[in-house]
Design an enzyme around this catalytic site. Structure first.
Site, mmCIF file in Angstrom:
data_model
loop_
_atom_site.group_PDB
_atom_site.id
_atom_site.type_symbol
_atom_site.label_atom_id
_atom_site.label_comp_id
_atom_site.label_asym_id
_atom_site.label_seq_id
_atom_site.Cartn_x
_atom_site.Cartn_y
_atom_site.Cartn_z
ATOM 1 N N LYS A 203 0.453 -1.058 -0.425
ATOM 2 C CA LYS A 203 0.257 -0.266 -0.464
ATOM 3 C C LYS A 203 1.105 1.163 -0.109
ATOM 4 O O LYS A 203 0.571 2.370 -0.739
ATOM 5 C CB LYS A 203 -0.991 0.299 0.882
ATOM 6 C CG LYS A 203 -1.931 1.388 1.660
ATOM 7 C CD LYS A 203 -2.650 1.775 0.604
ATOM 8 C CE LYS A 203 -3.126 3.124 0.793
ATOM 9 N NZ LYS A 203 -4.025 3.451 -0.280
ATOM 10 N N LYS A 279 1.592 12.092 5.057
ATOM 11 C CA LYS A 279 1.758 11.056 6.043
ATOM 12 C C LYS A 279 2.510 9.612 5.362
ATOM 13 O O LYS A 279 3.255 8.477 5.547
ATOM 14 C CB LYS A 279 0.583 10.108 7.356
ATOM 15 C CG LYS A 279 0.681 9.348 8.150
ATOM 16 C CD LYS A 279 -0.268 8.341 7.494
ATOM 17 C CE LYS A 279 -1.160 8.480 6.517
ATOM 18 N NZ LYS A 279 -2.471 7.052 6.334
HETATM 19 P P1 NAD Z 1 -10.562 10.513 7.696
HETATM 20 O O1 NAD Z 1 -9.957 11.494 8.943
HETATM 21 O O2 NAD Z 1 -11.689 11.382 7.007
HETATM 22 O O3 NAD Z 1 -11.301 9.541 9.181
HETATM 23 C C1 NAD Z 1 -10.959 9.629 10.135
HETATM 24 C C2 NAD Z 1 -11.683 9.098 11.190
HETATM 25 O O4 NAD Z 1 -11.505 8.500 11.909
HETATM 26 C C3 NAD Z 1 -12.240 10.920 11.590
HETATM 27 O O5 NAD Z 1 -13.598 10.874 11.682
HETATM 28 C C4 NAD Z 1 -11.708 10.904 13.119
HETATM 29 O O6 NAD Z 1 -12.912 11.612 14.159
HETATM 30 C C5 NAD Z 1 -11.914 8.955 13.549
HETATM 31 N N1 NAD Z 1 -10.577 8.292 14.534
HETATM 32 C C6 NAD Z 1 -9.584 8.926 14.724
HETATM 33 N N2 NAD Z 1 -9.337 8.500 16.359
HETATM 34 C C7 NAD Z 1 -10.256 7.966 16.529
HETATM 35 C C8 NAD Z 1 -10.690 7.062 18.128
HETATM 36 N N3 NAD Z 1 -9.516 6.991 18.673
HETATM 37 N N4 NAD Z 1 -11.949 5.870 17.481
HETATM 38 C C9 NAD Z 1 -12.802 6.778 16.388
HETATM 39 N N5 NAD Z 1 -12.771 7.423 16.023
HETATM 40 C C10 NAD Z 1 -11.328 7.617 15.479
HETATM 41 O O7 NAD Z 1 -9.506 9.754 7.061
HETATM 42 P P2 NAD Z 1 -10.136 8.711 5.961
HETATM 43 O O8 NAD Z 1 -9.385 9.928 4.953
HETATM 44 O O9 NAD Z 1 -11.440 7.450 6.076
HETATM 45 O O10 NAD Z 1 -8.803 7.947 5.584
HETATM 46 C C11 NAD Z 1 -8.600 6.661 6.980
HETATM 47 C C12 NAD Z 1 -7.344 6.515 6.426
HETATM 48 O O11 NAD Z 1 -7.885 5.076 5.199
HETATM 49 C C13 NAD Z 1 -6.273 6.844 6.598
HETATM 50 O O12 NAD Z 1 -4.995 6.039 7.292
HETATM 51 C C14 NAD Z 1 -5.565 7.365 5.230
HETATM 52 O O13 NAD Z 1 -3.812 6.916 5.375
HETATM 53 C C15 NAD Z 1 -6.192 5.640 4.523
HETATM 54 N N6 NAD Z 1 -6.679 5.584 2.999
HETATM 55 C C16 NAD Z 1 -8.018 6.652 2.582
HETATM 56 C C17 NAD Z 1 -7.793 7.249 1.715
HETATM 57 C C18 NAD Z 1 -8.812 7.868 1.414
HETATM 58 O O14 NAD Z 1 -8.944 8.141 -0.471
HETATM 59 N N7 NAD Z 1 -9.584 8.960 1.875
HETATM 60 C C19 NAD Z 1 -7.631 5.360 0.692
HETATM 61 C C20 NAD Z 1 -7.040 5.115 0.944
HETATM 62 C C21 NAD Z 1 -6.646 4.789 1.990
#
Ligand code: NAD
Length: 328
Positions: A203, A279
């Site tokens: 990834k 990140k």
């Molecule tokens: P985001 O910031 O939109 O969502 C993350 C959520 O986690 C937030 O709503 C936050 O409030 C919550 N959170 C944080 N700490 C928490 C805890 N202790 N308990 C419960 N909830 C908690 O991020 P995202 O875009 O959804 O991405 C999430 C992961 O997926 C990341 O690691 C990112 O790198 C990966 N990712 C994102 C994408 C994308 O296109 N957005 C694509 C592939 C992978």
């Protein structure tokens, strides 16, 4: 209608899997009757959880942000439960997904949620974190007699909404096979990569390419447009030529270049935050430095995203790098 046929397709896939597995192993579980927990209802978590719901699973969702929980309840039209604490979600479910931003969030969430875990409960972390952190979380989970898979995803918010994500899975293969139906509800491909942490290596290296190719498309399109080319016409040239890639064809960084609902057509909202890409690129830098592998283009891309983030653009979709370059 579409929803019904998706559910039916998933059920057919589950039935096929059942026949495969009853022939090869006794570990099959009828996941349709079990309750799934989903922790982290962000840009990815909400659409992924909604696809589990659409495929007939019962769900308990949780996010540290009350606002995200409210959005989830509204978007699910009341058909979903939300938990008050991490422990409550874990105590009332069989399999638990986590989709959190960074290593620190994943470590702190698991140190709390494992307080109420049950033997043989399954935890699947889809966050993009370092392979070492994922291995540490696997140890924490397994020391409680539970099972763990690190299963980061590719496909972005569009893939999460459409249920076409690719999962890159590290951990025990039998655990993956036994829970394949859950992955099928949210994605179109599940690739087993090997031991704990291996899915994350795949990834992170993939996201290095994503960051570099997005900067490449933004840089070239910025020049072409400044020299007088029409954005839509230029995008159509690239997308039928050798410059074509996901960043030009699906998530084009130039507003108006495509006729889809990619973030650049929506003020760079609701996509993959630039700070999260940064990140991932930094995770790639650490892996490369530790293994003495040169990554000059990743280094340059990180410099650019650091500068963009310090200008307050870190919360926007990472394709905002086009706006950053245009305004320089
Ligand atoms: P985001 O910031 O939109 O969502 C993350 C959520 O986690 C937030 O709503 C936050 O409030 C919550 N959170 C944080 N700490 C928490 C805890 N202790 N308990 C419960 N909830 C908690 O991020 P995202 O875009 O959804 O991405 C999430 C992961 O997926 C990341 O690691 C990112 O790198 C990966 N990712 C994102 C994408 C994308 O296109 N957005 C694509 C592939 C992978």
């Amino acid at each position: 209608m579409k929803m019904l046929s998706r559910t039916r397709n998933s059920a057919v896939r589950c039935l096929l899997l059942y026949h495969q597995q009853t022939a090869s192993s006794k570990i099959y579980k009828r996941w349709k009757s079990n309750v799934v927990g989903f922790i982290g209802l962000g840009n990815m978590g909400i659409p992924m959880a909604k696809n589990l719901l659409k495929n007939g699973y019962q769900l308990i969702g949780y996010d540290i942000s009350a606002n995200r929980m409210e959005i989830f309840r509204q978007e699910s039209h009341g058909s979903v439960q939300t938990g008050n604490t991490l422990q409550e979600v874990v105590a009332n479910t069989e399999a638990v997904f986590t989709m959190l931003p960074e290593c620190t969030h994943v470590l702190s969430a698991y140190s709390v949620l494992l307080e109420s875990s049950k033997k043989n409960q399954v935890f699947i972390d889809c966050s993009t974190i370092s392979p070492d952190t994922s291995k540490k979380v696997a140890e924490m989970v397994e020391s409680k007699g539970c099972k763990f898979l690190g299963a980061p995803v590719s496909g972005g918010v569009v893939g999460a909404v459409n249920g076409t994500l690719t999962f890159m899975v590290g951990g025990d293969k039998d655990t993956l096979v036994a829970h394949q139906c859950l992955f099928n509800a949210m994605g179109s491909r599940t690739i087993y990569c090997g031991n704990h942490g291996s899915g994350l290596i795949a990834k992170i290296c993939n996201n290095m390419i994503l960051g570099m190719s997005t900067v490449a498309v933004a840089e070239a399109m910025n020049l072409g447009i400044k020299l007088g080319l029409d954005p839509k016409l230029f995008a159509s040239v690239i997308n039928t030529s050798s410059g074509r890639c996901w960043a030009s064809e699906v998530n084009n960084p130039v507003p108006g270049a495509l006729e889809n609902n990619c973030p650049s057509n929506n003020e760079y909202k609701n996509g993959f935050k630039a700070d999260l890409l940064l990140k991932d690129m930094n995770l790639g830098k650490t892996l490369a430095n530790n293994s003495h592998v040169p990554i000059p283009l990743t280094d340059k891309t990180v410099e650019m995203y650091n500068a963009l983030s310090s200008k307050g653009l870190g919360d926007k979709d990472f394709s905002v790098v086009y706006k950053y370059l245009k305004d320089l």
